[in-house]
Write a protein that holds these residues in place. Sequence first.
Motif, PDB file in Angstrom:
ATOM      1  N   SER A 129      17.987-114.521  40.913  1.00 46.82           N
ATOM      2  CA  SER A 129      18.436-113.138  41.026  1.00 46.82           C
ATOM      3  C   SER A 129      17.683-112.418  42.140  1.00 46.82           C
ATOM      4  O   SER A 129      18.275-111.683  42.935  1.00 46.82           O
ATOM      5  N   GLY A 130      16.384-112.644  42.214  1.00 48.86           N
ATOM      6  CA  GLY A 130      15.604-112.054  43.292  1.00 48.86           C
ATOM      7  C   GLY A 130      16.015-112.587  44.650  1.00 48.86           C
ATOM      8  O   GLY A 130      16.073-111.832  45.633  1.00 48.86           O
ATOM      9  N   GLY A 131      16.316-113.881  44.726  1.00 49.89           N
ATOM     10  CA  GLY A 131      16.773-114.453  45.990  1.00 49.89           C
ATOM     11  C   GLY A 131      18.106-113.875  46.430  1.00 49.89           C
ATOM     12  O   GLY A 131      18.330-113.631  47.622  1.00 49.89           O
ATOM     13  N   LEU A 132      18.997-113.635  45.460  1.00 48.81           N
ATOM     14  CA  LEU A 132      20.290-113.036  45.774  1.00 48.81           C
ATOM     15  C   LEU A 132      20.110-111.607  46.298  1.00 48.81           C
ATOM     16  O   LEU A 132      20.741-111.198  47.278  1.00 48.81           O
ATOM     17  N   LEU A 209       4.316-112.220  43.930  1.00 48.49           N
ATOM     18  CA  LEU A 209       5.045-112.212  45.206  1.00 48.49           C
ATOM     19  C   LEU A 209       4.790-110.903  45.958  1.00 48.49           C
ATOM     20  O   LEU A 209       4.585-110.901  47.186  1.00 48.49           O
ATOM     21  N   ILE A 210       4.785-109.795  45.227  1.00 49.26           N
ATOM     22  CA  ILE A 210       4.521-108.491  45.850  1.00 49.26           C
ATOM     23  C   ILE A 210       3.110-108.467  46.438  1.00 49.26           C
ATOM     24  O   ILE A 210       2.895-108.023  47.573  1.00 49.26           O
ATOM     25  N   VAL A 253      11.815-106.559  53.460  1.00 52.72           N
ATOM     26  CA  VAL A 253      13.012-106.783  52.640  1.00 52.72           C
ATOM     27  C   VAL A 253      12.673-107.555  51.374  1.00 52.72           C
ATOM     28  O   VAL A 253      13.234-107.300  50.304  1.00 52.72           O
ATOM     29  N   VAL A 254      11.733-108.511  51.460  1.00 56.50           N
ATOM     30  CA  VAL A 254      11.298-109.231  50.253  1.00 56.50           C
ATOM     31  C   VAL A 254      10.692-108.246  49.244  1.00 56.50           C
ATOM     32  O   VAL A 254      10.975-108.305  48.040  1.00 56.50           O
ATOM     33  N   LEU A 255       9.860-107.330  49.721  1.00 60.13           N
ATOM     34  CA  LEU A 255       9.275-106.328  48.827  1.00 60.13           C
ATOM     35  C   LEU A 255      10.359-105.462  48.200  1.00 60.13           C
ATOM     36  O   LEU A 255      10.334-105.182  46.989  1.00 60.13           O
ATOM     37  N   SER A 256      11.333-105.026  49.000  1.00 58.35           N
ATOM     38  CA  SER A 256      12.422-104.192  48.473  1.00 58.35           C
ATOM     39  C   SER A 256      13.262-104.967  47.473  1.00 58.35           C
ATOM     40  O   SER A 256      13.650-104.434  46.424  1.00 58.35           O
ATOM     41  N   ALA A 257      13.567-106.224  47.788  1.00 58.99           N
ATOM     42  CA  ALA A 257      14.375-107.043  46.874  1.00 58.99           C
ATOM     43  C   ALA A 257      13.646-107.271  45.554  1.00 58.99           C
ATOM     44  O   ALA A 257      14.258-107.272  44.482  1.00 58.99           O
TER      45      ALA A 257
END
Length: 690
Positions: A129-132, A209-210, A253-257
């Motif tokens: 879900s996070g990857g999507l 991850l964050i 974008v990774v942080l936002s996702a």
Amino acid sequence: MSTLTSAEVPVTPLRRVGTAGVFLLTLAAVVLLAAVHVTQGNADVGALDLLSGVLGGSDEGARVLLASRLPRLLAAVAVGAALGAAGSLMQSIARNPMASPDTLAVSAGAYLAVAAAAAFGLSLPLALSGGLALFGGLAAAALVLALSGGGRTGTTRLILAGSATALALGSLTNLVMILFEEATHGLFAWGSGSLVQSDLNAVAQLGPLIVACLLAAMLVGPKVDILGLGDDTAAVLGVNVRRLRLGLTVLAVVLSAAAVTIAGPIGFVGLCAPVIVRLLPKSIPGLHRNRSLLPLSALTGAIIVIGSDILLRALLGAQAGVDVPPGVVTTLLGAGVMIWLARRYRDAGPTRQPPAVRTVAARSRRAYLVIVAVCLTLLAAALVLGMLGGDRWLLTGDVANWLQGRTGRALTFVLDQRYPRVLAAVLAGAALAVAGAAVQAVCRNPLAEPGVLGVTAGAGVGAIALLAFVPLAGVWSMSAVAFAGALAAFAVVYGLSWRGGLNSDRLVLIGVAVQAACTAVTILIIVKSNPWNTAMALTWLSGSTYGRVPVQLIPVALALVVSIPLLAWLRRDLDLLSLNEDTPRVLGVPLEPVRLAALGASVLLTSTAVSAVGVVGFVGLIAPHAARALVGARHSRVLPVAVLLGAVLVSLADTLGRTVIAPAQVPAGLVTALIGTPYFVWLLWRSRAR
């Protein structure tokens, strides 16, 4: 964007505290707010019970803390930190204080990806879900940055590109939720964020991850500081600018996702947090370097999210923490910050020029009349197609017999229901097109439209409030309330934009902020009044002609009768006004009366169109621009052609929406957004190249 125009920063106690002291104070604020936050909730468990539970004296206190309040608190901290850091990175990449996960449409792209997965019944594990969400956010950010030249070609372009992309992605998301209402139940409120957590799984999996992204961004902090000096200077000093910018964008974008995966899109935290940190005195050693700026922005983001959640439950009660998304509060805060930035900052040099879009030379009178004749023919064809198309296709002979009163009961019923919809689409399209032409002339920006001035969203607030609280209100009441909402939004935008004169860029930026605030208020009204009927609200907010009756067409028809002659009378003044600020003054044009008259007509037209068909986007952008591309820039020719093109566009969109997946229907506003977005992208790309 240039630096602040204020003089020397006054001496404050923070100057003597130092960077470490600022960190300690910020961390103490987070701890204090967290202590207050865990005392709020639906369960009748107070602070002493929670403390007893921590010490092992109360099983109920421990259970409430671990099952509900601690997960919510940690989610708020993680989401706030992720969005604050993402906003800081995006502002560094674009060298623009208005860049954020919201203005770059990152949250909208991630939200669409999650909604699409839910619509198709995919129950994905958290990692997928996070990857999507990452994929959706990255695609949206890449598009916006490409259209805005990386955000360095001017704030107005960045905000317009981000707003248009977010509108298009939001339209797709609304379409998915309307067509798959059961599968996406609950996603409407989640679209403004939800801190409700059943366990610690999301934070436990995405928290590391964050933290990793924060550490990676801090490692390249010195290079980011060099990047702030300019691309050429950074390249001379040995920084691979393209690779660094790409890496920072991916991290942001990774942080936002990750934030969207945990709690949904919580708006404008990424805008507010870095701006607040940058307001701290610059004399504090090292405070404004990225290795300090980034973690401070993360802590400030956590303060904003926790504080918003505390404020929400304190004002509206504990249940509001479940029903009302915290993104409503953060969006209102973000709108205020954006207005402050728009009033305090200004573009410098050539980037202050509005996006240039080429128009054709003036056509001959014969060519103009041919174009008008073609547009009239298209409108007639759209009217006929609208009467024939739907969940049941008819023949032209059926319509002819109906006009003569010779059809049976079934056909009579179908056509009696269909013709108000067709006329509503035509009148609303014409009204929005004329309103867009007026707004573009006043703003001197061919990429502006009534929606970016907050007028459409203001009218939507009034209409949704009346639908929610007085569902049996009449047509004239709906028109009056929608007009009042549009007028109030316009008054706020115009008043805040005035600083010794009206600056068109400032008008657009403040309008976008007011639009966001009105959208947040609309969501609040919906989730508090009737959270289970989101399909009705989504249909209205997406623009639909469903269930229209003839009396609902009268207000918009009257608005056209009043406004078109007024704007036609002002046509020469609008021609001069669209050139520059000085030419009309030299030629004796009374600028403010003309502006107020043109924008007042735009408000009237937009509000009545919203009361007739709901919120329909992009018509006020596409129709006037297409008219200028066909007949030149003179408003004596632009206005009639824009009227015809707007009517054709909305009529065809309405017909397409109720035939393509019949018996289900796609609201006309979603169709116009899907049609208008590629056109808008092309306009931005073309003007970017020029």
